[in-house]
Scaffold this motif. Structure first.
Motif, PDB file in Angstrom:
ATOM      1  N   VAL A  53      38.745  79.492 -45.538  1.00  0.00           N
ATOM      2  CA  VAL A  53      39.130  77.830 -46.733  1.00  0.00           C
ATOM      3  C   VAL A  53      41.203  78.465 -46.170  1.00  0.00           C
ATOM      4  O   VAL A  53      41.277  79.289 -46.259  1.00  0.00           O
ATOM      5  CB  VAL A  53      38.730  77.869 -48.118  1.00  0.00           C
ATOM      6  N   VAL A  54      41.266  76.961 -45.884  1.00  0.00           N
ATOM      7  CA  VAL A  54      42.474  77.342 -46.367  1.00  0.00           C
ATOM      8  C   VAL A  54      43.396  75.866 -47.764  1.00  0.00           C
ATOM      9  O   VAL A  54      42.668  75.004 -47.514  1.00  0.00           O
ATOM     10  CB  VAL A  54      43.428  76.560 -45.382  1.00  0.00           C
ATOM     11  N   ARG A  55      44.199  76.318 -48.591  1.00  0.00           N
ATOM     12  CA  ARG A  55      44.161  76.019 -49.739  1.00  0.00           C
ATOM     13  C   ARG A  55      45.403  75.837 -50.244  1.00  0.00           C
ATOM     14  O   ARG A  55      46.117  77.017 -50.299  1.00  0.00           O
ATOM     15  CB  ARG A  55      43.435  76.164 -50.881  1.00  0.00           C
ATOM     16  N   GLU A  56      46.301  74.843 -49.978  1.00  0.00           N
ATOM     17  CA  GLU A  56      47.957  75.370 -50.249  1.00  0.00           C
ATOM     18  C   GLU A  56      48.769  73.859 -51.756  1.00  0.00           C
ATOM     19  O   GLU A  56      47.863  72.781 -51.399  1.00  0.00           O
ATOM     20  CB  GLU A  56      48.484  75.167 -49.732  1.00  0.00           C
ATOM     21  N   ALA A  57      49.649  74.300 -52.024  1.00  0.00           N
ATOM     22  CA  ALA A  57      49.926  73.346 -52.818  1.00  0.00           C
ATOM     23  C   ALA A  57      50.835  73.457 -51.968  1.00  0.00           C
ATOM     24  O   ALA A  57      52.017  74.004 -51.301  1.00  0.00           O
ATOM     25  CB  ALA A  57      50.761  74.492 -54.274  1.00  0.00           C
ATOM     26  N   ILE A  58      50.497  71.982 -51.801  1.00  0.00           N
ATOM     27  CA  ILE A  58      52.087  71.175 -50.698  1.00  0.00           C
ATOM     28  C   ILE A  58      53.266  71.156 -50.732  1.00  0.00           C
ATOM     29  O   ILE A  58      54.127  70.415 -50.300  1.00  0.00           O
ATOM     30  CB  ILE A  58      50.891  70.017 -50.288  1.00  0.00           C
ATOM     31  N   GLY A  59      53.654  71.142 -52.393  1.00  0.00           N
ATOM     32  CA  GLY A  59      55.329  70.827 -52.610  1.00  0.00           C
ATOM     33  C   GLY A  59      55.659  69.379 -52.864  1.00  0.00           C
ATOM     34  O   GLY A  59      56.966  68.992 -53.338  1.00  0.00           O
ATOM     35  N   HIS A  60      54.321  68.709 -53.220  1.00  0.00           N
ATOM     36  CA  HIS A  60      54.948  67.553 -53.304  1.00  0.00           C
ATOM     37  C   HIS A  60      53.739  66.764 -54.221  1.00  0.00           C
ATOM     38  O   HIS A  60      52.172  66.815 -54.075  1.00  0.00           O
ATOM     39  CB  HIS A  60      54.764  66.432 -52.443  1.00  0.00           C
ATOM     40  N   ALA A  61      53.810  66.008 -55.776  1.00  0.00           N
ATOM     41  CA  ALA A  61      52.741  65.383 -56.918  1.00  0.00           C
ATOM     42  C   ALA A  61      52.334  66.352 -57.235  1.00  0.00           C
ATOM     43  O   ALA A  61      50.854  66.414 -57.601  1.00  0.00           O
ATOM     44  CB  ALA A  61      52.376  64.159 -55.823  1.00  0.00           C
ATOM     45  N   ASP A  62      52.187  67.467 -57.353  1.00  0.00           N
ATOM     46  CA  ASP A  62      51.646  69.013 -57.749  1.00  0.00           C
ATOM     47  C   ASP A  62      50.215  68.621 -57.136  1.00  0.00           C
ATOM     48  O   ASP A  62      49.906  69.383 -58.270  1.00  0.00           O
ATOM     49  CB  ASP A  62      51.530  68.781 -58.928  1.00  0.00           C
ATOM     50  N   ALA A  63      50.362  68.642 -55.746  1.00  0.00           N
ATOM     51  CA  ALA A  63      48.709  68.423 -55.221  1.00  0.00           C
ATOM     52  C   ALA A  63      48.582  70.004 -54.088  1.00  0.00           C
ATOM     53  O   ALA A  63      49.734  70.687 -53.754  1.00  0.00           O
ATOM     54  CB  ALA A  63      49.289  67.352 -54.296  1.00  0.00           C
ATOM     55  N   GLY A  79      31.489  70.306 -38.857  1.00  0.00           N
ATOM     56  CA  GLY A  79      31.846  70.129 -39.908  1.00  0.00           C
ATOM     57  C   GLY A  79      33.073  70.486 -40.470  1.00  0.00           C
ATOM     58  O   GLY A  79      33.564  72.078 -41.204  1.00  0.00           O
ATOM     59  N   VAL A  80      34.260  68.963 -41.745  1.00  0.00           N
ATOM     60  CA  VAL A  80      34.946  70.123 -41.824  1.00  0.00           C
ATOM     61  C   VAL A  80      35.471  69.021 -43.271  1.00  0.00           C
ATOM     62  O   VAL A  80      35.475  67.846 -42.997  1.00  0.00           O
ATOM     63  CB  VAL A  80      36.716  70.048 -41.261  1.00  0.00           C
ATOM     64  N   LYS A  81      35.537  69.491 -44.539  1.00  0.00           N
ATOM     65  CA  LYS A  81      35.668  68.862 -45.208  1.00  0.00           C
ATOM     66  C   LYS A  81      37.512  68.135 -46.006  1.00  0.00           C
ATOM     67  O   LYS A  81      37.995  70.589 -45.954  1.00  0.00           O
ATOM     68  CB  LYS A  81      34.969  68.854 -47.289  1.00  0.00           C
ATOM     69  N   SER A  82      38.109  67.919 -45.444  1.00  0.00           N
ATOM     70  CA  SER A  82      39.204  67.885 -45.873  1.00  0.00           C
ATOM     71  C   SER A  82      39.957  66.927 -46.885  1.00  0.00           C
ATOM     72  O   SER A  82      39.635  65.521 -46.725  1.00  0.00           O
ATOM     73  CB  SER A  82      40.626  67.520 -44.507  1.00  0.00           C
ATOM     74  N   GLY A  83      40.364  67.503 -47.486  1.00  0.00           N
ATOM     75  CA  GLY A  83      41.219  67.466 -49.118  1.00  0.00           C
ATOM     76  C   GLY A  83      41.894  67.515 -49.991  1.00  0.00           C
ATOM     77  O   GLY A  83      42.094  69.316 -49.672  1.00  0.00           O
ATOM     78  N   GLY A  84      41.678  67.729 -51.296  1.00  0.00           N
ATOM     79  CA  GLY A  84      42.139  68.636 -52.541  1.00  0.00           C
ATOM     80  C   GLY A  84      42.365  67.830 -53.759  1.00  0.00           C
ATOM     81  O   GLY A  84      41.860  66.313 -54.248  1.00  0.00           O
ATOM     82  N   TYR A  85      43.594  68.349 -54.680  1.00  0.00           N
ATOM     83  CA  TYR A  85      43.221  67.428 -55.662  1.00  0.00           C
ATOM     84  C   TYR A  85      45.293  66.985 -56.287  1.00  0.00           C
ATOM     85  O   TYR A  85      45.956  67.574 -56.217  1.00  0.00           O
ATOM     86  CB  TYR A  85      43.161  69.169 -57.227  1.00  0.00           C
ATOM     87  N   TRP A  86      44.755  65.976 -56.632  1.00  0.00           N
ATOM     88  CA  TRP A  86      46.287  65.491 -57.274  1.00  0.00           C
ATOM     89  C   TRP A  86      46.232  64.777 -58.637  1.00  0.00           C
ATOM     90  O   TRP A  86      45.162  64.113 -58.747  1.00  0.00           O
ATOM     91  CB  TRP A  86      46.031  64.158 -56.288  1.00  0.00           C
ATOM     92  N   PRO A  87      46.943  65.885 -59.442  1.00  0.00           N
ATOM     93  CA  PRO A  87      46.310  65.382 -60.766  1.00  0.00           C
ATOM     94  C   PRO A  87      47.075  64.243 -61.378  1.00  0.00           C
ATOM     95  O   PRO A  87      46.619  63.916 -62.538  1.00  0.00           O
ATOM     96  CB  PRO A  87      47.374  67.346 -61.121  1.00  0.00           C
ATOM     97  N   GLY A  88      48.112  63.090 -60.831  1.00  0.00           N
ATOM     98  CA  GLY A  88      48.761  62.579 -61.510  1.00  0.00           C
ATOM     99  C   GLY A  88      47.447  61.158 -60.940  1.00  0.00           C
ATOM    100  O   GLY A  88      48.060  60.096 -61.112  1.00  0.00           O
ATOM    101  N   ASN A  89      46.829  61.504 -60.230  1.00  0.00           N
ATOM    102  CA  ASN A  89      45.692  60.149 -59.792  1.00  0.00           C
ATOM    103  C   ASN A  89      45.480  59.626 -61.036  1.00  0.00           C
ATOM    104  O   ASN A  89      45.476  57.964 -60.663  1.00  0.00           O
ATOM    105  CB  ASN A  89      44.870  60.310 -58.668  1.00  0.00           C
ATOM    106  N   ALA A  90      45.106  60.077 -61.924  1.00  0.00           N
ATOM    107  CA  ALA A  90      44.020  59.443 -62.827  1.00  0.00           C
ATOM    108  C   ALA A  90      45.150  57.766 -63.813  1.00  0.00           C
ATOM    109  O   ALA A  90      44.731  57.195 -63.748  1.00  0.00           O
ATOM    110  CB  ALA A  90      43.918  60.509 -64.052  1.00  0.00           C
ATOM    111  N   ALA A  91      46.312  58.710 -63.286  1.00  0.00           N
ATOM    112  CA  ALA A  91      47.625  57.583 -64.289  1.00  0.00           C
ATOM    113  C   ALA A  91      47.525  56.214 -63.050  1.00  0.00           C
ATOM    114  O   ALA A  91      47.398  55.122 -63.528  1.00  0.00           O
ATOM    115  CB  ALA A  91      48.621  58.524 -63.837  1.00  0.00           C
ATOM    116  N   ARG A  92      46.779  56.716 -62.055  1.00  0.00           N
ATOM    117  CA  ARG A  92      46.993  55.643 -60.899  1.00  0.00           C
ATOM    118  C   ARG A  92      45.473  54.955 -60.999  1.00  0.00           C
ATOM    119  O   ARG A  92      45.493  53.951 -59.975  1.00  0.00           O
ATOM    120  CB  ARG A  92      47.184  55.791 -59.690  1.00  0.00           C
TER     121      ARG A  92
END
Length: 335
Positions: A53-63, A79-92
Motif C-alpha cells: 500500500v502507498v498512503r501519504e500526506a500530500i501536504g495540501h488540504a490536510d489530505a 486493478g487499483v483503487k486510487s484516492g484518500g481522505y480530504w477532511p475539509g470536504n464535508a464543509a463543501r
C-alpha cells in the motif's frame, strides 16, 4: 535506409465507466457481503494477494492520498483503487473519502473499467465488519455497540443488524449530535437506541463496531466483557488507534491481512509493545474456509482488525462493473 517503427499499431478498445449512481443501483449489502467474503476466502487459500500500500500526506488540504492494489487469480480481477481522505470536504458538501477503482484485463493489461469508489468504499467496509460478525460473534448476541457516528457508521449499522437478532443498539460519538443518524435507522428498524458513555457501551454490548478516525484509544480493555466481539474498522494508517492495545493481548485476534494489521492496523500498537506477535493473528479467510475454528468458547473476546485491503475494493468494483454492464447502466468509451 528507413528505420522500422517500434510503435504498436493502434487497437481501439472499449472501457466501461461505472459512476457512483450506477454503483448504488447494482451493489447492495448482500452483493457486497458475498464479494468480500469470497475474496477473504481466496486470500487465505493463496489465490489472491494484495500489493504494498502507498498512503501519504500530500501536504495540501490536510489530505491523505494513496493506492491499494492487488490480483485475484481465482476471480481474474486485477486493478487499483486510487484516492484518500480530504477532511475539509464535508464543509463543501462532499464526502471526505474520495476514490476511483481502475480495473485491468489480466490477460492483456489493457484498461477495462473505471468505477466510482466512494459508495463502494463505504459498503465494502461495512461488509467486512459484517463478515466478521457472521463468523465470530456469539449466536445469542443481543446488544450492538457503535463507537463513531460519521458517514460510514450508517453503512456499518445497517449491515451489522442483518447478522444477528439484535434487540438494542447503544452508541457513543465525540459529537453526540451526530448520533441522530444512527437513532433514525434504529427507529426505522424498530430497535431501541440509546446514546451512552464509552464505559457503559462496553458494559452492555455483545458486539462492538468502532468506526472513527481516532489516534488514541477510545475503549479501555477493562470495559470489555467476556464473550464480546469487536470489529475495529477505523485504523488504517500508522499512528491511528481506536482501542486500548492491551485488549488485543486479551482477545483472539483476526484480520483481513496480517501485513497491514501489524503495520497500519489496530494491531500495530500491541505488536510494538511486544504483547502481541504476528503469529497470534489469524486471517479471517481461514475461518470462512473452515481451516480455523474462530470463536472457541462463549467467553472468548474476539477482535477483527479491519484494515481495509485493496482486494475488497477490486472485488466489489468488479461485481459493480459486471452488473452495471449487464443492466445497461455503464457507459462505454472507446480509447
Amino acid at each position: 535506409m528507413m528505420e522500422t517503427s517500434s510503435k504498436e499499431p493502434s487497437q481501439p478498445h472499449q472501457i466501461l465507466i461505472v459512476n457512483e449512481d450506477a454503483c448504488r443501483e447494482v451493489i447492495g449489502r448482500h452483493e457486497a457481503f458475498q464479494a468480500v467474503e469470497a475474496v477473504f476466502a481466496s486470500m487465505a487459500r493463496g489465490g489472491a494477494y494484495n500489493f504494498p500500500v502507498v498512503r501519504e500526506a500530500i501536504g495540501h488540504a490536510d489530505a491523505l492520498y494513496g493506492f491499494k492494489s492487488g490480483f485475484d487469480r481465482e476471480a481474474l480481477v486485477l486493478g487499483v483503487k486510487s484516492g484518500g481522505y480530504w477532511p475539509g470536504n464535508a464543509a463543501r458538501g462532499l464526502t471526505n473519502h474520495q476514490s476511483t477503482v481502475v480495473l485491468f484485463d489480466p490477460d492483456t493489461g489493457r484498461l477495462k473499467a473505471l468505477v466510482g469508489g466512494n459508495y463502494l468504499t463505504a459498503v465494502r467496509t461495512a461488509a467486512s465488519s459484517a463478515v466478521s460478525i457472521a463468523h465470530l460473534a456469539r449466536k445469542d448476541a443481543k446488544v450492538l455497540g457503535m463507537v463513531g457516528a460519521g458517514y460510514q457508521s450508517t453503512f456499518q449499522l445497517k449491515a451489522a443488524l442483518e447478522q444477528r437478532a439484535f434487540e438494542k443498539v447503544v452508541a457513543w460519538n465525540a459529537h453526540p449530535e451526530h448520533l441522530t443518524r444512527l437513532a433514525a435507522i434504529c427507529e426505522e428498524k424498530g430497535i431501541p437506541f440509546e446514546g451512552v458513555s464509552r464505559q457503559e457501551l462496553g458494559a452492555q454490548s455483545d458486539v462492538i463496531i468502532t468506526i472513527t478516525s481516532a489516534f488514541e484509544p477510545l475503549l479501555d480493555a477493562d470495559w470489555i466483557k467476556p464473550g464480546t466481539h469487536l470489529a475495529c474498522m477505523g485504523t488504517d494508517t500508522k499512528g491511528k488507534q481506536e482501542v486500548d492495545h492491551k485488549l488485543l493481548a486479551q482477545a483472539t485476534v483476526f484480520t483481513d491481512e496480517i501485513a497491514q494489521s501489524i503495520s497500519i492496523g489496530e494491531a500495530q500498537h500491541a505488536v510494538a509493545a511486544q504483547i502481541l506477535s504476528e503469529d497470534q493473528i489469524t486471517p479471517i479467510g481461514e475461518v470462512i474456509n473452515g481451516t480455523n475454528p474462530g470463536r472457541q468458547s462463549e467467553a472468548d473476546i474476539t477482535l477483527f482488525d479491519g484494515t481495509g485491503v485493496g482486494l475488497q475494493d477490486l472485488a466489489v468494483a468488479s461485481e459493480a462493473a459486471r452488473l452495471a454492464e449487464t443492466g445497461g447502466l455503464a457507459q462505454r468509451v472507446t480509447l
